[in-house]
Motif scaffolding. Structure first.
Motif, PDB file in Angstrom:
ATOM      1  N   LYS A 185       9.380  -3.200  -2.631  1.00 40.32           N
ATOM      2  CA  LYS A 185       9.741  -2.620  -1.338  1.00 40.32           C
ATOM      3  C   LYS A 185       8.512  -1.967  -0.704  1.00 40.32           C
ATOM      4  CE  LYS A 185      13.256   0.405   0.660  1.00 40.32           C
ATOM      5  NZ  LYS A 185      14.361   1.327   0.360  1.00 40.32           N
ATOM      6  N   LYS A 186       7.751  -1.230  -1.514  1.00 39.08           N
ATOM      7  CA  LYS A 186       6.544  -0.577  -1.011  1.00 39.08           C
ATOM      8  C   LYS A 186       5.512  -1.624  -0.578  1.00 39.08           C
ATOM      9  CE  LYS A 186       3.466   3.186  -1.831  1.00 39.08           C
ATOM     10  NZ  LYS A 186       3.838   4.554  -1.763  1.00 39.08           N
ATOM     11  N   GLU A 241       6.141  -4.615   0.489  1.00 40.05           N
ATOM     12  CA  GLU A 241       6.642  -5.205   1.738  1.00 40.05           C
ATOM     13  C   GLU A 241       6.368  -4.260   2.909  1.00 40.05           C
ATOM     14  OE1 GLU A 241       7.847  -8.127   4.018  1.00 40.05           O
ATOM     15  OE2 GLU A 241       7.733  -8.317   1.843  1.00 40.05           O
ATOM     16  N   GLN A 242       6.566  -2.960   2.669  1.00 36.39           N
ATOM     17  CA  GLN A 242       6.287  -1.964   3.714  1.00 36.39           C
ATOM     18  C   GLN A 242       4.795  -1.964   4.060  1.00 36.39           C
ATOM     19  OE1 GLN A 242       8.448  -0.079   5.429  1.00 36.39           O
ATOM     20  NE2 GLN A 242       6.769   0.705   6.642  1.00 36.39           N
ATOM     21  N   GLU A 266      11.162  -1.007  -6.402  1.00 38.15           N
ATOM     22  CA  GLU A 266      10.499  -0.033  -5.533  1.00 38.15           C
ATOM     23  C   GLU A 266       9.095  -0.506  -5.164  1.00 38.15           C
ATOM     24  OE1 GLU A 266      10.633   3.676  -7.629  1.00 38.15           O
ATOM     25  OE2 GLU A 266      12.797   3.897  -7.368  1.00 38.15           O
TER      26      GLU A 266
END
Length: 172
Positions: free
Chosen positions: A83-84, A86-87, A80
């Motif tokens: 992913k965060k 990368e966002q 997570e």
């Protein structure tokens, strides 16, 4: 001579069948005691050791399960977080691109405004210079006319010119 004494007298191999000299009774008592009490004693020790080992294994399995669960949660948290991250990285790139485009747009607008301002300044300066040149030309023409007029105009022509100028001023 009897056979057991022959064997014992020569100093070679022989059997001593006297139970008191050979401690057979003592050995029998010790072996019987070991047979009777040793299984309970060793069995108890081995049973306690077995129970301790089983308890340790159960604890280790419990800790392994908890550690596996913690590892799975940590891996999920890591996924997570990645992913965060990368966002955030993508948002940062998009924001940087938008800022760059906005700055380019403002720069172009500022350059256009400066160009218009300089063109307006140039036109204003050209108009000012033109007006100044017209005034100077008019002043020089008037000076020249005033210098040549008295010799070319007689009194009747001067009166007529004055009357005409007065009428032009009145009509205006």
């Amino acid at each position: 001579m009897n056979f057991p004494s022959i064997l014992a007298s020569h100093g070679t191999f022989g059997l001593n069948l006297n139970p008191f000299e050979t401690n057979i009774i003592n050995l029998a008592i010790v072996i019987f005691a070991l047979y009777k009490f040793l299984p309970n004693f060793l069995g108890g020790i081995l049973e306690r050791r077995r129970a301790a080992i089983l308890t340790d294994l159960t604890d280790a399995e419990t800790r392994l399960g908890a550690a596996s669960e913690s590892l799975a949660q940590a891996q999920q948290g890591l996924a997570e977080a990645q992913k965060k991250a990368e966002q955030i990285r993508a948002d940062g790139k998009a924001r940087a691109q938008a800022i760059r485009l906005e700055n380019e747009k403002r720069t172009i607008e500022e350059m256009a405004r400066l160009k218009q301002g300089s063109a307006a300044d140039l036109q204003s300066e050209a108009a000012r210079v033109t007006n100044q040149l017209r005034r100077e030309a008019a002043r020089l023409a008037i000076e020249k006319a005033l210098a040549t007029l008295p010799g070319k105009l007689d009194a009747d022509a001067q009166a007529q010119l004055l009357n005409q100028s007065i009428q032009n001023l009145g009509n205006a």
